[in-house]
Design a protein around this motif. Structure first.
Motif, PDB file in Angstrom:
ATOM      1  N   ARG A  34     -11.627  20.428   3.719  1.00  9.02           N
ATOM      2  CA  ARG A  34     -10.539  20.310   4.710  1.00  9.02           C
ATOM      3  C   ARG A  34      -9.475  21.383   4.482  1.00  9.02           C
ATOM      4  NH1 ARG A  34      -7.382  14.661   5.905  1.00  9.02           N
ATOM      5  NH2 ARG A  34      -6.077  15.411   7.602  1.00  9.02           N
ATOM      6  N   ASN A  74      -5.688   1.059  -5.814  1.00 11.27           N
ATOM      7  CA  ASN A  74      -4.458   1.294  -5.070  1.00 11.27           C
ATOM      8  C   ASN A  74      -3.625   2.273  -5.889  1.00 11.27           C
ATOM      9  OD1 ASN A  74      -1.930   1.143  -3.887  1.00 11.27           O
ATOM     10  ND2 ASN A  74      -2.044  -1.075  -3.553  1.00 11.27           N
ATOM     11  N   VAL A  75      -3.270   3.392  -5.291  1.00 13.59           N
ATOM     12  CA  VAL A  75      -2.536   4.413  -6.048  1.00 13.59           C
ATOM     13  C   VAL A  75      -1.174   3.883  -6.542  1.00 13.59           C
ATOM     14  CG1 VAL A  75      -1.398   5.559  -4.097  1.00 13.59           C
ATOM     15  CG2 VAL A  75      -2.028   6.893  -6.103  1.00 13.59           C
ATOM     16  N   THR A 111     -10.720  12.824   7.510  1.00 17.33           N
ATOM     17  CA  THR A 111     -11.035  13.765   6.439  1.00 17.33           C
ATOM     18  C   THR A 111     -12.183  14.653   6.888  1.00 17.33           C
ATOM     19  OG1 THR A 111     -11.545  13.925   4.069  1.00 17.33           O
ATOM     20  CG2 THR A 111     -12.662  12.167   5.274  1.00 17.33           C
ATOM     21  N   ASP A 163      -9.959   5.020  -3.625  1.00 18.45           N
ATOM     22  CA  ASP A 163      -9.343   4.737  -2.322  1.00 18.45           C
ATOM     23  C   ASP A 163      -9.082   3.236  -2.208  1.00 18.45           C
ATOM     24  OD1 ASP A 163      -9.219   6.633   0.403  1.00 18.45           O
ATOM     25  OD2 ASP A 163      -9.171   4.476   0.823  1.00 18.45           O
ATOM     26  N   ALA A 204       0.813  -1.224   0.000  1.00 17.45           N
ATOM     27  CA  ALA A 204       0.000   0.000   0.000  1.00 17.45           C
ATOM     28  C   ALA A 204       0.840   1.265   0.000  1.00 17.45           C
ATOM     29  CB  ALA A 204      -0.935   0.004   1.204  1.00 17.45           C
ATOM     30  N   GLY A 231      -7.229   8.927  -2.980  1.00 19.84           N
ATOM     31  CA  GLY A 231      -7.229   8.767  -1.526  1.00 19.84           C
ATOM     32  C   GLY A 231      -8.390   9.566  -0.969  1.00 19.84           C
ATOM     33  N   GLU A 246     -14.035  14.785   0.530  1.00 21.47           N
ATOM     34  CA  GLU A 246     -13.223  15.548  -0.430  1.00 21.47           C
ATOM     35  C   GLU A 246     -13.874  15.579  -1.827  1.00 21.47           C
ATOM     36  OE1 GLU A 246      -8.743  15.268  -0.555  1.00 21.47           O
ATOM     37  OE2 GLU A 246      -9.218  14.255  -2.435  1.00 21.47           O
ATOM     38  N   GLN A 268      -4.531  14.820  -1.572  1.00 24.23           N
ATOM     39  CA  GLN A 268      -4.065  15.459  -0.338  1.00 24.23           C
ATOM     40  C   GLN A 268      -4.076  14.472   0.828  1.00 24.23           C
ATOM     41  OE1 GLN A 268      -6.299  19.185   0.236  1.00 24.23           O
ATOM     42  NE2 GLN A 268      -4.752  20.180  -1.042  1.00 24.23           N
ATOM     43  N   ASN A 269      -3.094  14.634   1.702  1.00 26.98           N
ATOM     44  CA  ASN A 269      -2.998  13.835   2.937  1.00 26.98           C
ATOM     45  C   ASN A 269      -2.908  12.343   2.677  1.00 26.98           C
ATOM     46  OD1 ASN A 269      -3.259  16.172   4.751  1.00 26.98           O
ATOM     47  ND2 ASN A 269      -5.274  16.321   3.810  1.00 26.98           N
TER      48      ASN A 269
HETATM   49  C1  LIG Z   1      -5.865  10.718   5.639  1.00 32.42           C
HETATM   50  S1  LIG Z   1      -6.966  10.165   4.376  1.00 32.42           S
HETATM   51  C2  LIG Z   1      -7.057  11.619   3.370  1.00 32.42           C
HETATM   52  C3  LIG Z   1      -8.457  11.842   2.832  1.00 32.42           C
HETATM   53  C4  LIG Z   1      -8.619  13.098   1.968  1.00 32.42           C
HETATM   54  N1  LIG Z   1      -7.784  13.048   0.793  1.00 32.42           N
HETATM   55  C5  LIG Z   1      -8.333  14.340   2.748  1.00 32.42           C
HETATM   56  O1  LIG Z   1      -7.319  15.007   2.518  1.00 32.42           O
HETATM   57  O2  LIG Z   1      -9.117  14.671   3.640  1.00 32.42           O
HETATM   58  C6  LIG Z   1      -5.897   9.076   3.401  1.00 32.42           C
HETATM   59  C7  LIG Z   1      -6.687   8.125   2.530  1.00 32.42           C
HETATM   60  O3  LIG Z   1      -5.790   7.479   1.631  1.00 32.42           O
HETATM   61  C8  LIG Z   1      -6.169   6.115   1.511  1.00 32.42           C
HETATM   62  N2  LIG Z   1      -5.013   5.316   1.062  1.00 32.42           N
HETATM   63  C9  LIG Z   1      -3.938   4.897   1.774  1.00 32.42           C
HETATM   64  N3  LIG Z   1      -3.102   4.189   1.016  1.00 32.42           N
HETATM   65  C10 LIG Z   1      -3.651   4.154  -0.224  1.00 32.42           C
HETATM   66  C11 LIG Z   1      -3.255   3.574  -1.457  1.00 32.42           C
HETATM   67  N4  LIG Z   1      -2.107   2.872  -1.569  1.00 32.42           N
HETATM   68  N5  LIG Z   1      -4.066   3.720  -2.533  1.00 32.42           N
HETATM   69  C12 LIG Z   1      -5.225   4.419  -2.441  1.00 32.42           C
HETATM   70  N6  LIG Z   1      -5.659   4.997  -1.294  1.00 32.42           N
HETATM   71  C13 LIG Z   1      -4.882   4.867  -0.200  1.00 32.42           C
HETATM   72  C14 LIG Z   1      -6.665   5.736   2.903  1.00 32.42           C
HETATM   73  O4  LIG Z   1      -7.518   4.605   2.880  1.00 32.42           O
HETATM   74  C15 LIG Z   1      -7.377   7.022   3.324  1.00 32.42           C
HETATM   75  O5  LIG Z   1      -8.735   6.996   3.031  1.00 32.42           O
END
Ligand SMILES: C[S@@+](CC[C@H](N)C(=O)[O-])C[C@H]1O[C@@H](n2cnc3c(N)ncnc32)[C@H](O)[C@@H]1O
Length: 287
Positions: free
Chosen positions: A88, A207-208, A84, A152, A27, A119, A125, A225-226
């Motif tokens: 935000r 998965n990014v 989130t 996500d 991940a 994400g 978002e 973001q984040n």
């Molecule tokens: C902290 S949240 C940020 C949410 C939103 N982008 C914001 O800024 O409020 C991070 C998100 O990234 C997702 N995430 C983590 N690793 C990832 C991956 N490899 N591929 C896609 N999504 C991922 C998590 O499940 C989570 O929902």
């Protein structure tokens, strides 16, 4: 003694290293030693549910073929930080508003306006982006010709996003007008995002790290973001390069402030606004 009451030993340093490696490989998420107790508590909760009492048996289950894939998706759901809220980072959202307004005013919008939220967590978002984009179309008396893809790795977050129902806490950065225009208050005190926005947001499990394998639809705006903060620097760079390749000429990439300070790309020009971190894709390589 029932399974749920069994004592599970503390996670050793070697076991922590083994689980961290798996999380990072699959991940991108890099755990720091301070997060050992957090990882341990999530692992033990899940192991108790399954009636397991040692980490190696659970590790074998998570990494075992097709069955393991299902268990992996449960585990990553528990471990990923999903915090989130709507709007935000208001400044980044307002940048998208001005970007689209400028395109509309200059008659540069001749196809659908396509946005990607990477994400996206539980949907706050991408729905905030939908509100901003919808505002622009309504103000210009144009048919709302846009789509938002929200991706996500967490299935539970995506399910929540598709439901589109939120507590008051998620809405604390929204104005009263945004709340009244774009949500309806449910009997249980939750706010439900209106149907016309929900219809525009497509939640997708992805998965990014495998973004290159996704259909190559070009975007006007990519918002990420984040998420990169959890990744190593080289991985952030790789992902940003891949995201940049998914932009239409003149498209914008918006990331969190400070999430990749030293990143550069021959076709991406940083927007000169210290309150945000955004890049515009140039048609030709930068000089
Ligand atoms: C902290 S949240 C940020 C949410 C939103 N982008 C914001 O800024 O409020 C991070 C998100 O990234 C997702 N995430 C983590 N690793 C990832 C991956 N490899 N591929 C896609 N999504 C991922 C998590 O499940 C989570 O929902």
């Amino acid at each position: 003694m029932g399974w749920s009451l069994r004592t599970i030993a503390d996670l050793s340093d070697n076991e922590f290293a083994q689980w961290s490696k798996l999380l990072e490989e699959r991940a991108g998420i890099q755990l720091v030693p301070m997060q050992k107790s957090l990882l341990q508590s999530q692992l033990t909760i899940r192991m108790r549910e399954l009636g397991l009492d040692d980490y190696s048996t659970y590790y074998a289950r998570v990494t075992d073929g097709l069955q393991g894939r299902l268990e992996w998706s449960v585990l990553i759901d528990r471990i990923a930080v999903k915090e989130t809220s709507f709007f935000r980072h208001r400044e980044s959202m307002e940048f998208v508003r001005h970007y689209l307004q400028h395109k509309i005013d200059n008659r540069q919008l001749n196809a659908s306006f396509d946005v990607l939220s990477v994400g996206c967590s539980s949907g706050e978002e991408p729905y905030s982006l939908a509100m901003v984009v919808n505002d622009c179309f309504e103000l210009a008396h144009l048919e709302p010709y846009y789509g938002i893809t929200a991706l996500d790795i967490s299935n539970s977050a995506l399910t929540k996003g598709r439901e589109g129902r939120y507590s008051t806490r998620s809405t604390e950065h929204m104005s009263g007008e945004e709340i009244s225009r774009y949500t309806s208050l449910c009997n249980d005190g939750h706010y439900e995002v209106v149907r016309k926005l929900r219809d525009r947001v497509c939640f997708t499990h992805a998965n990014v790290l495998h973004i290159k394998d996704m259909p190559a639809v070009k975007m006007d705006v990519i918002f990420c973001q984040n998420l990169l903060v959890y990744f190593r620097r080289w991985l952030r760079r790789d992902i940003l390069n891949s995201l940049s390749d998914r932009l239409k000429p003149g498209g914008v990439l918006v990331i969190g402030l400070g999430e990749a300070g030293d990143w550069e790309h021959p076709q991406m020009q940083r927007v000169s606004n210290d309150a945000i971190q955004a890049y515009i894709r140039q048609e030709h390589k930068k000089q």
